[in-house]
Design an enzyme around this catalytic site. Structure first.
Site, mmCIF file in Angstrom:
data_model
loop_
_atom_site.group_PDB
_atom_site.id
_atom_site.type_symbol
_atom_site.label_atom_id
_atom_site.label_comp_id
_atom_site.label_asym_id
_atom_site.label_seq_id
_atom_site.Cartn_x
_atom_site.Cartn_y
_atom_site.Cartn_z
ATOM 1 N N THR A 187 0.824 -1.203 0.000
ATOM 2 C CA THR A 187 0.000 0.000 0.000
ATOM 3 C C THR A 187 0.864 1.261 0.000
ATOM 4 O O THR A 187 2.000 1.219 0.447
ATOM 5 C CB THR A 187 -0.846 -0.061 1.289
ATOM 6 N N ARG B 217 -13.668 -8.046 -0.305
ATOM 7 C CA ARG B 217 -12.981 -7.743 0.964
ATOM 8 C C ARG B 217 -12.459 -6.305 0.953
ATOM 9 O O ARG B 217 -11.927 -5.824 -0.044
ATOM 10 C CB ARG B 217 -11.824 -8.730 1.134
ATOM 11 N N ASP C 245 -7.983 -2.041 5.816
ATOM 12 C CA ASP C 245 -7.952 -0.874 6.708
ATOM 13 C C ASP C 245 -7.759 0.443 5.964
ATOM 14 O O ASP C 245 -8.126 1.502 6.485
ATOM 15 C CB ASP C 245 -6.809 -1.028 7.715
ATOM 16 N N THR D 126 0.111 0.672 6.798
ATOM 17 C CA THR D 126 0.215 -0.403 5.808
ATOM 18 C C THR D 126 0.492 -1.720 6.523
ATOM 19 O O THR D 126 1.244 -1.754 7.492
ATOM 20 C CB THR D 126 1.324 -0.140 4.768
HETATM 21 N N1 ASP Z 1 -3.342 -2.642 4.536
HETATM 22 C C1 ASP Z 1 -3.682 -3.095 3.222
HETATM 23 C C2 ASP Z 1 -4.911 -3.936 3.293
HETATM 24 O O1 ASP Z 1 -5.030 -4.751 4.189
HETATM 25 C C3 ASP Z 1 -2.586 -3.879 2.570
HETATM 26 C C4 ASP Z 1 -1.252 -3.216 2.560
HETATM 27 O O2 ASP Z 1 -0.941 -2.396 3.413
HETATM 28 O O3 ASP Z 1 -0.442 -3.511 1.678
HETATM 29 O O4 ASP Z 1 -5.755 -3.834 2.437
#
Ligand code: ASP
Length: 339
Positions: free
Chosen positions: A206, A234, A237, A257
């Site tokens: 992210t 889905r 966060d 992230t």
């Molecule tokens: N936090 C993000 C999610 O769960 C994934 C990520 O940080 O790469 O959608």
């Protein structure tokens, strides 16, 4: 007498503006996860540093020229979304059914206004949609088709879902995406597999940015493709205000992230702000408490980038690596990948 008072007042005003200009700060991340030096080629490493430097410099130019943190965050995140190196916008991970579903959010610490979108599949820069939702709609969060309809009404750039799927050369995150595609398209896609197998693997990726402008305003934003192989629309966060993103001029701005399910349950971004607000903790104490203690106990992997109203920054993460960087008033962009 009158004129000397005006002069003194003007000098003081100038000085206070300089003092604020001194505090301009921007901090970014490009995802946390199993990012290990032994899995990285020098070219790929350089590509990550270069892209983060470009994003930081873009944000810095905006802030240095008296621009607002909201513009800095939006423009910085757009650069990261447009880069296939990161799991946001172009280069986002695939859902289980072979599509890209994108989530993003932004929060303005001056007004506590926020905008977020989830499961959008055709908006080129989801961070711009999050911002329009904050600025031009009566709502905070729009999802799926409705969010896309709003994006069209707002005149945002719309692309086919395949736009996000463009293959690139140097992608640690693309291997994760590629393996899922390979599993799904095993029969069709035999030729790709050897290339995809060479790429280092990573779970997350992210992007996020927090900025403090010379007016003392903190803005935080986050954008993601979510987690590879996600099912059933889905949502993680990143678009959840208080979990993946939070900003309050009185405390701090945070972009997270990591494994989103844990970050939602730990209310990570707001928790850091709340520890500062209610317990008087420093940013560093609050960020470490949440990321290195609370999340670790729960089993949640990842990290955050944050800054406070004085331009102090914190970038704790409990995974092997996190793409991250910051730039302050001196204009020296600093970027890091490993612990
Ligand atoms: N936090 C993000 C999610 O769960 C994934 C990520 O940080 O790469 O959608």
């Amino acid at each position: 007498m009158k004129y000397s008072l005006i002069l003194i007042f003007s000098i003081l005003t100038c000085l206070s503006t300089f003092a604020q200009k001194d505090k301009i700060t921007l901090v970014i991340h490009g995802g946390a996860g199993t990012i290990l030096k032994e899995n990285m080629t020098p070219e790929l490493e350089k590509a990550y540093h270069d892209k983060m430097q470009e994003a930081l410099r873009k944000g810095y130019e905006i802030l240095k020229n008296g621009g607002k943190s909201l513009d800095a965050v939006t423009e910085v995140i757009k650069i990261l979304e447009d880069s296939p190196l990161f799991n946001a916008g172009k280069g986002a991970v695939f859902s289980a059914d072979g599509k890209n579903e994108l989530d993003a959010s932004v929060m303005d610490g001056a007004t506590l206004k926020a905008g977020s979108c989830a499961s959008v599949m055709t908006v080129k820069n989801p961070i711009t949609l999050a911002r329009r939702i904050m600025e031009n709609s009566p709502h905070v969060m729009l999802i799926g088709r409705g969010a896309e309809k709003f994006a069209q009404e707002q005149g945002l750039t719309i692309v086919p879902n395949e736009y996000f799927q463009t293959e690139t050369r140097l992608k640690q995150l693309k291997k994760e995406k590629g393996e899922k595609i390979k599993e799904k398209n095993k029969k069709k896609d035999k030729d790709d597999s050897s290339l995809l197998d060479q790429m280092p693997q990573d779970k997350f990726g992210t992007v996020g940015c927090v900025a403090l402008d010379e007016y003392g305003n903190i803005v935080a934003g986050t954008s993601t493709g979510g987690m590879s192989n996600k099912k059933w629309n889905r949502v993680g966060d990143s678009p959840i205000i208080g979990a993946g993103t939070y900003a309050n001029n009185q405390t701090c701005g945070v972009s997270a992230t990591g494994h989103g399910e844990y970050f939602i349950r730990a209310v990570v971004a707001y928790d850091i702000s709340a520890l500062m607000e209610y317990q008087g903790m420093s940013l560093e104490q609050a960020a470490n408490r949440v990321v290195m203690e609370k999340l670790v106990k729960m089993g949640g992997e990842g990290g955050i980038v944050a800054l406070d109203k004085n331009g102090n920054i914190a970038m704790p993460f409990n995974s092997p690596g996190m793409y991250r960087g910051y730039i302050k008033a001196d204009g020296q962009a600093q970027t890091f990948i490993y612990k």
